[in-house]
Design a protein around this motif. Structure first.
Motif, PDB file in Angstrom:
ATOM      1  N   VAL A  86       0.851  -1.080   0.107  1.00 15.38           N
ATOM      2  CA  VAL A  86      -0.028  -0.241  -0.055  1.00 15.38           C
ATOM      3  C   VAL A  86       0.946   0.842   0.370  1.00 15.38           C
ATOM      4  O   VAL A  86       0.735   1.479  -0.779  1.00 15.38           O
ATOM      5  CB  VAL A  86      -0.714  -0.082   1.155  1.00 15.38           C
ATOM      6  N   MET A  87       2.312   0.993   0.976  1.00 15.19           N
ATOM      7  CA  MET A  87       3.265   2.223   0.372  1.00 15.19           C
ATOM      8  C   MET A  87       3.575   2.649  -0.625  1.00 15.19           C
ATOM      9  O   MET A  87       3.854   3.660  -1.068  1.00 15.19           O
ATOM     10  CB  MET A  87       3.919   1.968   1.898  1.00 15.19           C
ATOM     11  N   ASP A  88       3.802   1.723  -1.652  1.00 11.80           N
ATOM     12  CA  ASP A  88       4.524   1.101  -2.737  1.00 11.80           C
ATOM     13  C   ASP A  88       3.365   2.341  -3.022  1.00 11.80           C
ATOM     14  O   ASP A  88       4.182   3.281  -4.381  1.00 11.80           O
ATOM     15  CB  ASP A  88       4.552  -0.231  -2.586  1.00 11.80           C
ATOM     16  N   PHE A  89       1.863   2.110  -2.780  1.00 12.24           N
ATOM     17  CA  PHE A  89       1.361   3.134  -4.031  1.00 12.24           C
ATOM     18  C   PHE A  89       1.383   3.999  -4.271  1.00 12.24           C
ATOM     19  O   PHE A  89       1.114   4.954  -4.596  1.00 12.24           O
ATOM     20  CB  PHE A  89      -0.184   2.113  -3.604  1.00 12.24           C
ATOM     21  N   TRP A  90       0.843   4.176  -2.344  1.00 13.73           N
ATOM     22  CA  TRP A  90       1.433   5.780  -2.134  1.00 13.73           C
ATOM     23  C   TRP A  90       1.894   5.747  -0.384  1.00 13.73           C
ATOM     24  O   TRP A  90       1.045   4.951  -0.384  1.00 13.73           O
ATOM     25  CB  TRP A  90      -0.177   6.369  -2.078  1.00 13.73           C
ATOM     26  N   PRO A  91       2.253   6.956  -0.062  1.00 17.40           N
ATOM     27  CA  PRO A  91       3.775   8.015  -0.971  1.00 17.40           C
ATOM     28  C   PRO A  91       4.228   7.721  -1.414  1.00 17.40           C
ATOM     29  O   PRO A  91       4.845   8.444  -2.485  1.00 17.40           O
ATOM     30  CB  PRO A  91       3.260   8.696   0.117  1.00 17.40           C
ATOM     31  N   LEU A  92       4.804   6.337  -2.007  1.00 13.90           N
ATOM     32  CA  LEU A  92       5.752   6.197  -2.326  1.00 13.90           C
ATOM     33  C   LEU A  92       6.371   5.888  -4.070  1.00 13.90           C
ATOM     34  O   LEU A  92       7.013   5.996  -4.666  1.00 13.90           O
ATOM     35  CB  LEU A  92       6.689   4.884  -1.824  1.00 13.90           C
ATOM     36  N   ASN A  93       5.000   6.223  -4.189  1.00 16.55           N
ATOM     37  CA  ASN A  93       4.691   6.201  -5.651  1.00 16.55           C
ATOM     38  C   ASN A  93       5.526   5.356  -6.654  1.00 16.55           C
ATOM     39  O   ASN A  93       6.222   4.878  -7.498  1.00 16.55           O
ATOM     40  CB  ASN A  93       4.698   7.462  -6.726  1.00 16.55           C
ATOM     41  N   ARG A  94       5.963   4.055  -6.035  1.00 20.24           N
ATOM     42  CA  ARG A  94       6.527   2.680  -6.733  1.00 20.24           C
ATOM     43  C   ARG A  94       5.853   1.109  -6.634  1.00 20.24           C
ATOM     44  O   ARG A  94       7.082   0.504  -7.227  1.00 20.24           O
ATOM     45  CB  ARG A  94       8.174   2.684  -6.177  1.00 20.24           C
ATOM     46  N   LEU A  95       4.777   1.644  -6.810  1.00 16.93           N
ATOM     47  CA  LEU A  95       3.871  -0.204  -6.696  1.00 16.93           C
ATOM     48  C   LEU A  95       4.454  -0.517  -8.551  1.00 16.93           C
ATOM     49  O   LEU A  95       4.385   0.261  -9.393  1.00 16.93           O
ATOM     50  CB  LEU A  95       2.405   0.330  -6.675  1.00 16.93           C
ATOM     51  N   SER A  96       5.307  -1.525  -8.511  1.00 16.69           N
ATOM     52  CA  SER A  96       5.623  -2.293  -9.637  1.00 16.69           C
ATOM     53  C   SER A  96       5.508  -3.598  -9.490  1.00 16.69           C
ATOM     54  O   SER A  96       5.705  -4.283  -8.649  1.00 16.69           O
ATOM     55  CB  SER A  96       6.476  -1.603 -10.211  1.00 16.69           C
ATOM     56  N   LYS A  97       5.712  -4.425 -10.629  1.00 16.97           N
ATOM     57  CA  LYS A  97       6.085  -5.926 -11.074  1.00 16.97           C
ATOM     58  C   LYS A  97       7.458  -6.196  -9.814  1.00 16.97           C
ATOM     59  O   LYS A  97       7.697  -7.131  -9.057  1.00 16.97           O
ATOM     60  CB  LYS A  97       6.685  -6.735 -12.289  1.00 16.97           C
ATOM     61  N   ARG A  98       8.198  -5.107  -9.803  1.00 23.71           N
ATOM     62  CA  ARG A  98       9.702  -5.890  -8.556  1.00 23.71           C
ATOM     63  C   ARG A  98       8.662  -5.231  -7.388  1.00 23.71           C
ATOM     64  O   ARG A  98       9.358  -6.295  -6.895  1.00 23.71           O
ATOM     65  CB  ARG A  98      10.584  -4.533  -9.220  1.00 23.71           C
ATOM     66  N   ALA A  99       8.531  -4.486  -7.046  1.00 27.55           N
ATOM     67  CA  ALA A  99       7.706  -3.951  -6.122  1.00 27.55           C
ATOM     68  C   ALA A  99       6.792  -5.367  -5.308  1.00 27.55           C
ATOM     69  O   ALA A  99       6.966  -5.442  -3.953  1.00 27.55           O
ATOM     70  CB  ALA A  99       7.055  -3.015  -5.374  1.00 27.55           C
ATOM     71  N   VAL A 100       6.184  -6.189  -6.016  1.00 40.01           N
ATOM     72  CA  VAL A 100       5.638  -7.292  -5.609  1.00 40.01           C
ATOM     73  C   VAL A 100       5.698  -8.542  -5.753  1.00 40.01           C
ATOM     74  O   VAL A 100       5.718  -9.209  -4.479  1.00 40.01           O
ATOM     75  CB  VAL A 100       4.394  -7.491  -6.356  1.00 40.01           C
ATOM     76  N   LEU A 101       6.691  -8.682  -6.615  1.00 44.41           N
ATOM     77  CA  LEU A 101       8.566  -9.961  -6.231  1.00 44.41           C
ATOM     78  C   LEU A 101       8.812  -9.264  -5.281  1.00 44.41           C
ATOM     79  O   LEU A 101       9.191 -10.694  -3.991  1.00 44.41           O
ATOM     80  CB  LEU A 101       9.025  -9.888  -7.432  1.00 44.41           C
ATOM     81  N   GLU A 102       9.702  -8.056  -4.462  1.00 47.88           N
ATOM     82  CA  GLU A 102      10.412  -8.215  -3.226  1.00 47.88           C
ATOM     83  C   GLU A 102       9.075  -8.393  -1.966  1.00 47.88           C
ATOM     84  O   GLU A 102      10.030  -8.681  -1.187  1.00 47.88           O
ATOM     85  CB  GLU A 102      10.503  -6.821  -3.358  1.00 47.88           C
ATOM     86  N   LYS A 103       8.198  -8.411  -2.042  1.00 48.65           N
ATOM     87  CA  LYS A 103       7.180  -8.776  -0.992  1.00 48.65           C
ATOM     88  C   LYS A 103       7.349 -10.830  -0.968  1.00 48.65           C
ATOM     89  O   LYS A 103       6.089 -11.109   0.471  1.00 48.65           O
ATOM     90  CB  LYS A 103       5.689  -8.374  -0.755  1.00 48.65           C
TER      91      LYS A 103
END
Length: 562
Positions: A227-244
């Protein structure tokens, strides 16, 4: 000799050092201001919660965490080892696996100078809450870069009455400790998101595991990161999902451990055991309930009974359903302008979801403590809004707005601090705490039963009988109230009433061993030895061992041996 007018080009290393020095110099004023503001916030938080240090109330499940826990009361490596190794079936605390919490309480017990001294426990809890307040400030400063905004949001968190019960309620050490590691994990994750590296990534995983070892309700932390990747970090992507993915694997593991351990030791009601229609009603009720308590923290309590009847004819349930149906579309519409509102609410919802009531294991529909970490999502939205109001506009209008904000914050802080200190007064003793909760929920059979048990422990059996009677009046099929009232009657030598209550308990639950045992003793005291023998025989048939002294006396009196 000719001299060149051109300056010598600095080396890359020198240039990097120069840029780093400029960056530090640019950040220094903000960091110093943040430190000064944080010190001021700490002072206010300590003032707000200081009465909690004198609290002597033993709350709902503190018996398992302290007063009746032999491992906590015998500090040492043996106890610590058992806390760590009893994974799927903890032997002293009915419920989920939480070894760090239990070890923390054990260490506090070792530092207490006498049995029954609760101050060391409350001191540690207040220290943890203060540390969590500091971490909230640091996290919000890292997100939005504004010292005043971060300090204001952290201050409101630190003094809010919804945080009260985490300090005097001994068993809620788990909430404080889990939040402490979870906040550190989010701070490490922010650093990783801006400058990825395997060291920071490993640190995040380690902190996540430590948070889970304190309280597994922080399981959704990886989703909170998304959720923080979505906002306020604005970095939600396939890589961000794979990191989790590694975090999610750990989450699944701890979820399985939690469900098994809770089911084996504390009892667990699955969704299939509830009416299908009640689950969405519980979710809607609690979503609005928590938002209401955060915005208007009045009549705070450690126990909130289910509204009766639990359907749309109840005003509280209807308000939850209507409120949720209005809230969700409004959040979706807000995406036209900003991601902040939806992301803040999603963070809150994801964080609080494990305790919203889909899997039931408590008699209360909600607890203030459940909102302790999830409220961070709302604080992020508040900090974002304050940041816009704090820094926008011309110099004159900006200073006017800042003065207005500080005035409103000062008033809000005064109101919240007063509410916190007033609520803490009710934690003076167990009796004052439960009597207070009964004023808010006078028709709760469960509260009457718990208060009655406390009266029995204090030797006030007449009052215990009255509270058990009220519990039975409200819920006539609640077997423990009959059994426990029978025990109170026995202490007053009213054996005919013991037989009456035990017989009713057996009628409701033919396998109630305690009722057979109590009735056998009452029959013996009245000289009805044949009936006493029958109840002794029933105890054995149910796999229980009757009171050896009672059996011996019956054998001596009747000459029978069974």
């Amino acid at each position: 000799m000719a001299f060149s007018n051109r300056r010598k080009k600095p080396s890359p290393a020198t240039s990097n050092r120069h840029m780093a020095a400029q960056a530090v110099a640019a950040r220094l004023p903000g960091a110093v201001l943040l430190a000064l503001l944080t010190v001021a916030v700490i002072g206010v938080v300590l003032f707000a919660h200081w009465p909690g240090l004198a609290a002597q109330a033993v709350s709902i499940d503190d018996e398992y965490y302290l007063t009746g826990n032999p491992l906590v009361q015998n500090p040492g490596w043996v106890s610590a080892k058992r806390f760590l190794t009893e994974v799927l079936q903890p032997s002293t605390v009915p419920g989920y696996y939480q070894p760090l919490t239990m070890i923390s309480l054990m260490l506090d017990y070792a530092s207490a100078d006498r049995p029954g001294n609760l101050r060391p426990f409350h001191e540690t809890s207040l220290l943890l809450h203060t540390a969590n307040t500091i971490l909230v400030i640091v996290l919000l400063y890292m997100l939005f870069g504004q010292p005043w905004v971060a300090a204001i949001a952290g201050l409101l968190f630190g003094v809010h009455p919804i945080t009260v019960e985490t300090i005097p309620w001994i068993g809620e050490r788990k909430t404080l400790l889990a939040t402490f590691f979870a906040l550190w994990c989010l701070i490490a994750y922010l650093r990783y998101a801006r400058r990825p590296g395997w060291k920071l990534y490993t640190t995040c995983i380690l902190l996540y595991v430590l948070a889970l070892l304190a309280k597994p309700t922080v399981t959704p932390l990886p989703l909170m990161m998304l959720v923080m990747d979505f906002w306020p970090l604005n970095r939600l992507s396939k890589r961000a999902v794979l990191e989790k993915l590694p975090f999610l694997a750990i989450a699944v593991l701890f979820s399985v451990i939690t469900i098994i351990s809770q089911g084996r030791t504390g009892g667990l009601k699955s969704p299939e055991e509830n009416p299908v229609a009640s689950i969405p009603l519980v979710l809607c009720h609690n979503i609005i309930f928590y938002l209401h308590k955060i915005a208007w923290p009045a009549n705070m309590s450690s126990y909130y009974p289910f509204p009766q009847p639990f359907d749309l004819s109840s005003p509280a349930v209807l308000a939850g359903a209507v409120g949720t149906c209005v809230l969700i579309p409004a959040l979706l519409i807000s995406l036209r302008w900003t991601r902040a509102f939806l992301a803040g609410w999603l963070f809150f919802f994801v964080a609080i979801f494990p305790t919203l009531g889909v899997l039931g294991f408590t008699p209360s529909i909600a607890y203030d403590k459940y909102a302790y970490l999830p409220v961070l999502g709302l604080l992020m939205v508040l900090a974002w809004l304050l940041g816009k109001a704090w820094s926008g506009g011309t110099d004159r209008t900006r200073k006017t707005r800042q003065a207005a904000i500080l005035l409103v914050v000062a008033v809000a802080t005064g109101v919240l601090t007063t509410g916190t200190r007033r609520y803490l007064v009710h934690w003076k003793t167990t009796a004052t705490l439960f009597d207070y909760m009964l004023t808010l929920a006078p028709d709760s059979y469960w509260l009457h039963a718990v208060r009655a048990t406390d009266c029995s422990d204090e030797g006030d059996f007449e009052r215990a009988i009255l509270h058990f009677g009220k519990a039975i009046e409200i819920k006539p099929d609640y077997v423990p109230s009959y059994v426990n009232r029978a025990s109170a009657y026995a202490r007053n030598n009213r054996y005919d009433m013991v037989i009456r209550d035990c017989s009713k308990a057996i009628e409701l639950d033919p396998n109630c061993v305690a009722a057979y045992m109590n009735r056998a003793a009452a029959y013996a005291m009245l000289g009805q030895y044949d009936k006493s023998w029958e109840d002794v025989r029933m105890c054995r048939q149910l796999g229980a061992t009757p009171d050896p002294k009672l059996v011996r006396n019956l054998s001596q009196i009747t000459g029978r041996s069974e």
